[in-house]
Design an enzyme around this catalytic site. Structure first.
Site, PDB file in Angstrom:
ATOM      1  N   TYR A  53     -22.508   4.372   6.166  1.00 58.12           N
ATOM      2  CA  TYR A  53     -22.209   2.797   6.006  1.00 58.12           C
ATOM      3  C   TYR A  53     -21.455   2.552   4.709  1.00 58.12           C
ATOM      4  O   TYR A  53     -21.818   3.018   3.682  1.00 58.12           O
ATOM      5  CB  TYR A  53     -23.734   2.129   5.838  1.00 58.12           C
ATOM      6  CG  TYR A  53     -24.532   2.314   7.174  1.00 58.12           C
ATOM      7  CD1 TYR A  53     -23.921   2.655   8.397  1.00 58.12           C
ATOM      8  CD2 TYR A  53     -25.739   1.784   7.198  1.00 58.12           C
ATOM      9  CE1 TYR A  53     -24.615   2.770   9.697  1.00 58.12           C
ATOM     10  CE2 TYR A  53     -26.516   1.862   8.617  1.00 58.12           C
ATOM     11  CZ  TYR A  53     -25.835   2.397   9.620  1.00 58.12           C
ATOM     12  OH  TYR A  53     -26.693   2.376  10.848  1.00 58.12           O
ATOM     13  N   PRO A 206     -30.956  -5.822  17.945  1.00 63.46           N
ATOM     14  CA  PRO A 206     -31.623  -6.738  18.902  1.00 63.46           C
ATOM     15  C   PRO A 206     -30.923  -8.033  19.203  1.00 63.46           C
ATOM     16  O   PRO A 206     -31.307  -8.302  20.047  1.00 63.46           O
ATOM     17  CB  PRO A 206     -32.884  -6.964  17.858  1.00 63.46           C
ATOM     18  CG  PRO A 206     -32.287  -6.794  16.544  1.00 63.46           C
ATOM     19  CD  PRO A 206     -31.445  -5.646  16.636  1.00 63.46           C
ATOM     20  N   ALA A 208     -27.558  -7.774  19.929  1.00 59.54           N
ATOM     21  CA  ALA A 208     -26.498  -7.188  20.790  1.00 59.54           C
ATOM     22  C   ALA A 208     -25.211  -7.470  19.970  1.00 59.54           C
ATOM     23  O   ALA A 208     -24.104  -7.926  20.553  1.00 59.54           O
ATOM     24  CB  ALA A 208     -26.417  -7.914  22.324  1.00 59.54           C
ATOM     25  N   LEU A 211     -23.838 -11.108  20.235  1.00 59.53           N
ATOM     26  CA  LEU A 211     -23.724 -11.814  21.435  1.00 59.53           C
ATOM     27  C   LEU A 211     -25.111 -12.668  21.518  1.00 59.53           C
ATOM     28  O   LEU A 211     -24.833 -13.830  22.203  1.00 59.53           O
ATOM     29  CB  LEU A 211     -23.563 -10.855  22.602  1.00 59.53           C
ATOM     30  CG  LEU A 211     -22.151 -10.312  23.140  1.00 59.53           C
ATOM     31  CD1 LEU A 211     -22.313  -9.576  24.235  1.00 59.53           C
ATOM     32  CD2 LEU A 211     -21.125 -11.751  23.330  1.00 59.53           C
ATOM     33  N   GLY A 214     -25.534 -16.613  20.151  1.00 58.69           N
ATOM     34  CA  GLY A 214     -25.101 -18.008  20.825  1.00 58.69           C
ATOM     35  C   GLY A 214     -23.803 -18.458  20.317  1.00 58.69           C
ATOM     36  O   GLY A 214     -23.283 -19.361  20.823  1.00 58.69           O
TER      37      GLY A 214
END
Length: 342
Positions: A53, A206, A208, A211, A214
């Site tokens: 990372y 969690p 996504a 996505l 909203g």
């Protein structure tokens, strides 16, 4: 707090993920440190990072700065396996690389031990006994407290548990799979397998990959953020966008933002120990923390099940692990000569 499998370690339902810390996400180290401190002050006690990372260690360096004076109060998790250079041996799950890279991670994290050391992805080129043997030595030396896997299929989790028992090696204590309203595939085998072996689960994405905030809607503009180069198909998948369009009014009826509904869903499953949040800014973190006490009743959960049935992946996340049996054509098709002979 929730038990992290059978390790005896207690962790918060939210885990602070640090993939967005560094040049790939937020290059402001001071702000990233403030995010970590704010999360710890809010009661989050587990921080998850990885050597890749940042990229290549920058996130671990930021975490190391932030935990100065607070290390003993934090369950610190990091990962090994991703490529850390052009040399093909600077990555993977071999003993040679694991015992080398753990020293680099310890230096970057400014600590003498890692609470949870995870294999970032399965390594089909390395015998699992080789990997577990190296990790066992790290536990016995005190440099690592517990070991885990990430993105592993259920069959490989079972194999690792069998090898550990047969060879007298440390066994995997945790798994880190992807899980969200849109990606529920782990409900079929991975979560039941982890529960059977007493493993904790730290689920990633969690929301996504954004996505479920909203912000991305059907018919809206495509994401232009350069950070999304990992997940182009994921963010524009019509099936997922259709599901989002059904979830938005459901959240509104419940008096919730879609973000808060999605996070509450992730930590509702009894097989999930902690959900990893990945804020890039203080504002992102504050929004996530504002929904930390949200719980969903059966009516809402039943309606979620109608939109995305249990055990269903609406579509894959591009950065998820896909086994060679799927990605390599030669493992899915007989050769032309073999087909001709048949």
């Amino acid at each position: 707090m929730r038990p992290l499998g059978r390790t005896g370690i207690q962790v918060s339902p939210y885990c602070l993920g640090t993939m967005m810390f560094g040049q790939v996400g937020n290059p402001d180290h001071d702000e990233c440190v403030r995010i970590i401190h704010r999360a710890l002050d809010a009661g989050i006690n587990v921080v998850d990072t990885a050597d890749v990372y940042g990229p290549r260690g920058e996130s671990e360096e930021i975490v190391g700065k932030a935990l100065k004076g607070r290390r003993d109060d934090v369950v610190l998790a990091t990962k090994v396996n991703g490529s850390m250079g052009e040399d093909p041996n600077r990555g993977g799950s071999s003993r040679r690389w694991i015992v080398t890279e753990v020293e680099h991670s310890l230096r970057r994290l400014r600590t003498d031990h890692i609470d949870l050391y995870q294999i970032h992805h399965p390594d089909p080129h390395t015998d699992i006994e080789e990997t577990l043997s190296a990790l066992t030595d790290l536990v016995r030396s005190g440099k690592v407290r517990a070991i885990g896997s990430s993105n592993a299929p259920a069959s490989e989790i079972v194999e690792a548990q069998w090898v550990a028992e047969r060879r007298g090696l440390q066994r995997l204590r945790t798994e880190q799979p992807t899980y969200s309203v849109l990606n529920r595939g782990i409900e079929r085998e991975i979560l039941p397998t982890c529960r059977r072996y007493g493993m904790g689960t730290l689920v990633w994405s969690p929301l996504a990959m954004g996505l479920l905030t909203g912000r991305y809607r059907k018919g809206g503009p495509e994401p232009l953020n350069a950070r999304m180069h990992w997940v182009p198909r994921h963010m524009t998948d019509e099936r997922k966008l259709d599901a989002v369009e059904q979830l938005v009014p459901l959240a509104e009826e419940a008096g919730l933002s879609l973000t808060h509904l999605a996070m509450a869903f992730a930590i509702t499953h009894p097989g999930v120990t902690s959900a990893i949040i990945g804020p890039r800014t203080v504002e992102h973190l504050d929004d996530l923390l504002a929904g930390a006490t949200v719980t969903l009743d059966d009516e809402i959960l039943d309606r979620v099940d109608q939109i995305v049935p249990p055990g269903t992946d609406v579509g894959p996340i591009d950065v998820s692990y896909t086994p060679p049996a799927i990605t390599r054509t030669s493992l899915r098709r007989r050769s032309a000569d073999e087909r001709a002979a048949a």
